[in-house]
Motif scaffolding. Structure first.
Motif, PDB file in Angstrom:
ATOM      1  N   THR A   1       0.829  -1.218   0.000  1.00  0.00           N
ATOM      2  CA  THR A   1       0.000   0.000   0.000  1.00  0.00           C
ATOM      3  C   THR A   1       0.857   1.259   0.000  1.00  0.00           C
ATOM      4  OG1 THR A   1      -0.143  -0.109   2.425  1.00  0.00           O
ATOM      5  CG2 THR A   1      -1.916  -1.150   1.163  1.00  0.00           C
ATOM      6  N   ASP A   2       2.178   1.096  -0.041  1.00  0.00           N
ATOM      7  CA  ASP A   2       3.081   2.251  -0.108  1.00  0.00           C
ATOM      8  C   ASP A   2       3.642   2.349  -1.529  1.00  0.00           C
ATOM      9  OD1 ASP A   2       4.852   0.185  -0.224  1.00  0.00           O
ATOM     10  OD2 ASP A   2       5.917   0.657   1.628  1.00  0.00           O
ATOM     11  N   SER A   3       4.802   2.916  -1.697  1.00  0.00           N
ATOM     12  CA  SER A   3       5.361   3.125  -3.033  1.00  0.00           C
ATOM     13  C   SER A   3       6.311   2.015  -3.476  1.00  0.00           C
ATOM     14  CB  SER A   3       6.084   4.478  -3.083  1.00  0.00           C
ATOM     15  OG  SER A   3       7.135   4.513  -2.129  1.00  0.00           O
ATOM     16  N   THR A   4       6.201   0.835  -2.874  1.00  0.00           N
ATOM     17  CA  THR A   4       7.086  -0.277  -3.221  1.00  0.00           C
ATOM     18  C   THR A   4       7.057  -0.595  -4.712  1.00  0.00           C
ATOM     19  OG1 THR A   4       6.954  -1.310  -1.025  1.00  0.00           O
ATOM     20  CG2 THR A   4       7.512  -2.741  -2.863  1.00  0.00           C
ATOM     21  N   VAL A   5       5.870  -0.738  -5.272  1.00  0.00           N
ATOM     22  CA  VAL A   5       5.737  -1.117  -6.682  1.00  0.00           C
ATOM     23  C   VAL A   5       6.330  -0.043  -7.594  1.00  0.00           C
ATOM     24  CG1 VAL A   5       4.081  -1.567  -8.536  1.00  0.00           C
ATOM     25  CG2 VAL A   5       3.765  -2.627  -6.288  1.00  0.00           C
ATOM     26  N   GLU A   6       6.088   1.227  -7.275  1.00  0.00           N
ATOM     27  CA  GLU A   6       6.625   2.329  -8.085  1.00  0.00           C
ATOM     28  C   GLU A   6       8.149   2.328  -8.055  1.00  0.00           C
ATOM     29  OE1 GLU A   6       4.095   2.594  -5.977  1.00  0.00           O
ATOM     30  OE2 GLU A   6       2.536   2.820  -7.530  1.00  0.00           O
ATOM     31  N   ILE A   7       8.728   2.050  -6.889  1.00  0.00           N
ATOM     32  CA  ILE A   7      10.190   1.984  -6.775  1.00  0.00           C
ATOM     33  C   ILE A   7      10.730   0.845  -7.637  1.00  0.00           C
ATOM     34  CG2 ILE A   7      12.108   1.483  -5.206  1.00  0.00           C
ATOM     35  CD1 ILE A   7      10.457   2.886  -2.999  1.00  0.00           C
ATOM     36  N   ALA A   8      10.091  -0.311  -7.571  1.00  0.00           N
ATOM     37  CA  ALA A   8      10.532  -1.453  -8.373  1.00  0.00           C
ATOM     38  C   ALA A   8      10.458  -1.127  -9.863  1.00  0.00           C
ATOM     39  CB  ALA A   8       9.685  -2.674  -8.044  1.00  0.00           C
ATOM     40  N   LYS A   9       9.388  -0.469 -10.284  1.00  0.00           N
ATOM     41  CA  LYS A   9       9.238  -0.090 -11.694  1.00  0.00           C
ATOM     42  C   LYS A   9      10.349   0.851 -12.131  1.00  0.00           C
ATOM     43  CE  LYS A   9       4.199  -0.569 -12.141  1.00  0.00           C
ATOM     44  NZ  LYS A   9       2.916   0.165 -12.307  1.00  0.00           N
ATOM     45  N   SER A  10      10.770   1.748 -11.243  1.00  0.00           N
ATOM     46  CA  SER A  10      11.808   2.715 -11.606  1.00  0.00           C
ATOM     47  C   SER A  10      13.145   2.044 -11.892  1.00  0.00           C
ATOM     48  CB  SER A  10      11.968   3.759 -10.494  1.00  0.00           C
ATOM     49  OG  SER A  10      12.599   3.208  -9.352  1.00  0.00           O
ATOM     50  N   PHE A  11      13.321   0.809 -11.411  1.00  0.00           N
ATOM     51  CA  PHE A  11      14.546   0.054 -11.677  1.00  0.00           C
ATOM     52  C   PHE A  11      14.350  -0.959 -12.804  1.00  0.00           C
ATOM     53  CE2 PHE A  11      15.581   1.750  -7.545  1.00  0.00           C
ATOM     54  CZ  PHE A  11      16.955   1.915  -7.582  1.00  0.00           C
ATOM     55  N   GLY A  12      13.221  -0.871 -13.488  1.00  0.00           N
ATOM     56  CA  GLY A  12      12.967  -1.751 -14.619  1.00  0.00           C
ATOM     57  C   GLY A  12      12.576  -3.166 -14.253  1.00  0.00           C
ATOM     58  N   ALA A  13      12.094  -3.370 -13.043  1.00  0.00           N
ATOM     59  CA  ALA A  13      11.740  -4.720 -12.601  1.00  0.00           C
ATOM     60  C   ALA A  13      10.461  -5.212 -13.276  1.00  0.00           C
ATOM     61  CB  ALA A  13      11.559  -4.742 -11.077  1.00  0.00           C
ATOM     62  N   ARG A  14      10.388  -6.521 -13.457  1.00  0.00           N
ATOM     63  CA  ARG A  14       9.122  -7.160 -13.832  1.00  0.00           C
ATOM     64  C   ARG A  14       8.368  -7.431 -12.538  1.00  0.00           C
ATOM     65  NH1 ARG A  14       9.061 -12.069 -15.871  1.00  0.00           N
ATOM     66  NH2 ARG A  14      11.256 -12.645 -15.723  1.00  0.00           N
ATOM     67  N   ILE A  15       7.157  -6.921 -12.446  1.00  0.00           N
ATOM     68  CA  ILE A  15       6.415  -6.944 -11.186  1.00  0.00           C
ATOM     69  C   ILE A  15       5.157  -7.785 -11.332  1.00  0.00           C
ATOM     70  CG2 ILE A  15       5.263  -5.529  -9.438  1.00  0.00           C
ATOM     71  CD1 ILE A  15       7.073  -3.209 -10.646  1.00  0.00           C
ATOM     72  N   TYR A  16       4.928  -8.621 -10.329  1.00  0.00           N
ATOM     73  CA  TYR A  16       3.727  -9.449 -10.274  1.00  0.00           C
ATOM     74  C   TYR A  16       3.094  -9.231  -8.903  1.00  0.00           C
ATOM     75  CZ  TYR A  16       6.146 -11.771 -14.123  1.00  0.00           C
ATOM     76  OH  TYR A  16       6.814 -12.034 -15.296  1.00  0.00           O
ATOM     77  N   VAL A  17       1.835  -8.872  -8.891  1.00  0.00           N
ATOM     78  CA  VAL A  17       1.117  -8.689  -7.631  1.00  0.00           C
ATOM     79  C   VAL A  17       0.269  -9.935  -7.401  1.00  0.00           C
ATOM     80  CG1 VAL A  17      -0.521  -7.287  -6.332  1.00  0.00           C
ATOM     81  CG2 VAL A  17       1.084  -6.185  -7.911  1.00  0.00           C
ATOM     82  N   GLU A  18       0.565 -10.654  -6.330  1.00  0.00           N
ATOM     83  CA  GLU A  18      -0.103 -11.921  -6.060  1.00  0.00           C
ATOM     84  C   GLU A  18      -0.541 -11.994  -4.600  1.00  0.00           C
ATOM     85  OE1 GLU A  18       2.681 -14.481  -9.195  1.00  0.00           O
ATOM     86  OE2 GLU A  18       2.617 -15.021  -7.072  1.00  0.00           O
ATOM     87  N   GLU A  19      -1.567 -12.787  -4.363  1.00  0.00           N
ATOM     88  CA  GLU A  19      -2.004 -13.033  -2.990  1.00  0.00           C
ATOM     89  C   GLU A  19      -0.898 -13.756  -2.230  1.00  0.00           C
ATOM     90  OE1 GLU A  19      -5.755 -14.872  -1.713  1.00  0.00           O
ATOM     91  OE2 GLU A  19      -6.656 -13.853  -3.435  1.00  0.00           O
ATOM     92  N   TRP A  20      -0.859 -13.488  -0.942  1.00  0.00           N
ATOM     93  CA  TRP A  20       0.156 -14.105  -0.081  1.00  0.00           C
ATOM     94  C   TRP A  20      -0.062 -15.610  -0.003  1.00  0.00           C
ATOM     95  CZ3 TRP A  20       4.735 -13.644   1.586  1.00  0.00           C
ATOM     96  CH2 TRP A  20       5.185 -14.315   2.743  1.00  0.00           C
ATOM     97  N   LYS A  21       0.967 -16.379  -0.342  1.00  0.00           N
ATOM     98  CA  LYS A  21       0.885 -17.841  -0.359  1.00  0.00           C
ATOM     99  C   LYS A  21       1.774 -18.476   0.705  1.00  0.00           C
ATOM    100  CE  LYS A  21       2.250 -17.696  -4.642  1.00  0.00           C
ATOM    101  NZ  LYS A  21       2.073 -16.245  -4.890  1.00  0.00           N
ATOM    102  N   GLY A  22       2.293 -17.676   1.606  1.00  0.00           N
ATOM    103  CA  GLY A  22       3.304 -18.164   2.532  1.00  0.00           C
ATOM    104  C   GLY A  22       4.668 -17.784   2.006  1.00  0.00           C
ATOM    105  N   TYR A  23       5.637 -17.710   2.896  1.00  0.00           N
ATOM    106  CA  TYR A  23       6.962 -17.218   2.504  1.00  0.00           C
ATOM    107  C   TYR A  23       7.572 -18.075   1.397  1.00  0.00           C
ATOM    108  CZ  TYR A  23      11.445 -14.893   3.079  1.00  0.00           C
ATOM    109  OH  TYR A  23      12.580 -14.159   2.859  1.00  0.00           O
ATOM    110  N   ALA A  24       7.588 -19.398   1.596  1.00  0.00           N
ATOM    111  CA  ALA A  24       8.189 -20.271   0.590  1.00  0.00           C
ATOM    112  C   ALA A  24       7.419 -20.217  -0.718  1.00  0.00           C
ATOM    113  CB  ALA A  24       8.257 -21.700   1.121  1.00  0.00           C
ATOM    114  N   GLY A  25       6.094 -20.233  -0.639  1.00  0.00           N
ATOM    115  CA  GLY A  25       5.282 -20.177  -1.847  1.00  0.00           C
ATOM    116  C   GLY A  25       5.515 -18.908  -2.639  1.00  0.00           C
ATOM    117  N   GLN A  26       5.637 -17.793  -1.930  1.00  0.00           N
ATOM    118  CA  GLN A  26       5.860 -16.513  -2.599  1.00  0.00           C
ATOM    119  C   GLN A  26       7.250 -16.469  -3.243  1.00  0.00           C
ATOM    120  OE1 GLN A  26       3.060 -15.086  -2.325  1.00  0.00           O
ATOM    121  NE2 GLN A  26       3.191 -12.897  -2.710  1.00  0.00           N
TER     122      GLN A  26
END
Length: 323
Positions: free
Chosen positions: A57-82
């Protein structure tokens, strides 16, 4: 150049060499520092950054985009699953798995660039029918020069030292250095084990340890941060204790084991050499051990009373991303 197959995977000698994978949740305070430290390794299309976010809910995604990252927003599946979801999306020959509160120091950036170049050279020569054995041996020697020990030809994973910072101080003793982590591995050869806490990457094949550089872990800048961490992880650790079998009140686990943990880490493993920060860290860690077994006792009684209806909730697991 033509593609070839290795371990059942399609490989292109000039394709993406390195995939940096991270999972995030409200990491605006840390993420830019992390991505800045890997930027040189992924530039000029030699690498990629893959971020799996769980609804920041903060600017995490925008920061990742600024570095050219491929971003996927997914429901939390547990640490290992994620983590494994991010690993599955990587296309590089090698995968570097990092946490959002980590960064690479300069010697590590240089060491990774060198060993990745040499590993790619070994792979390319191995696919050439007319490659002279001495050329292959020379390239393999260049790889081994980056490692603390001789590596097998089928090297699939590399351990990297990690520096843990507590209250702004690098913890050099008490078991917190060099704190090796298996973070670099071939695509298709490593996955994160499905555990609630203390999750690790499991690699099939041989591994070795990088000779230079370290991951900088900016873990707990304040005592409050570490107390929050202790509370969350002791709850998760209690779940694991109960899952292993029946548990009840134990003076040994709740009182004596924490005391021995403190003595072992603070005195025998020289934690006292880290000043007052070391004393606070090892006292807190001993308290964490006590909390874990106290909560396991409480949870065991609760499960017995409710016939096992209590379970580890996704919302509780989701919180460990902050660590």
């Amino acid at each position: 150049m033509r593609a070839y197959r290795r371990d059942g995977l399609q490989v292109y000698p000039l394709r993406v060499t390195l995939s940096v994978v991270l999972i995030t949740y409200n990491e605006q305070a840390n993420l830019a520092r992390t991505l800045e430290s890997v930027k040189a390794l992924v530039r000029d299309r030699h690498g990629e950054i893959v971020v799996v976010d769980s609804g920041s809910t903060d600017s995490t995604v925008e920061i990742a985009k600024s570095f050219g990252a491929r971003i996927y927003v997914e429901e939390w599946k547990g640490y290992a699953g994620q983590k494994n979801s991010a690993i599955e999306k990587a296309t590089g020959d090698w995968i570097l798995s990092l946490d959002a509160d980590e960064e690479l120091d300069l010697p590590l950036q240089e060491a990774l660039a060198k060993i990745l170049e040499n590993l790619q050279r070994v792979d390319e020569l191995a696919q050439k029918a007319d490659a002279h054995p001495l050329m292959i041996e020379g390239a393999q020697a260049e790889v081994e020069d980056c490692l603390v020990a001789k590596a097998e030809r089928n090297l699939n994973g590399i351990w990297i030292a990690r520096k843990n910072h507590f209250l702004g101080r690098w913890m050099r003793h008490g078991g917190f250095w060099p704190d090796p982590k298996l973070r670099l591995f071939r695509r298709g050869r490593g996955r994160v084990e499905d555990r609630a806490v203390h999750e690790t990457v499991k690699v099939s094949g041989s591994t070795s340890t990088l000779k230079r550089g370290a991951i900088l872990h900016h873990s707990y800048p304040t005592i409050s941060d570490y107390i929050e961490h202790m509370n969350r992880y002791s709850s998760l650790g209690a779940q694991m204790v109960v899952a292993e079998g029946p548990t009840g009140f134990s003076v040994i686990n709740i009182a004596i084991r924490p005391w021995f943990t403190f003595v072992y880490n603070y005195f025998l493993r020289l934690g006292f050499l880290d000043g007052h920060e070391g004393l606070l860290l090892h006292l807190d860690h001993a308290v964490y051990v006590s909390w874990k077994y106290a909560k396991a006792c409480e949870l065991g009684h609760s499960r017995k009373a409710s016939h096992g209806k209590n379970s580890l909730t996704p919302s509780l697991l989701r919180q460990i991303l902050r660590d």
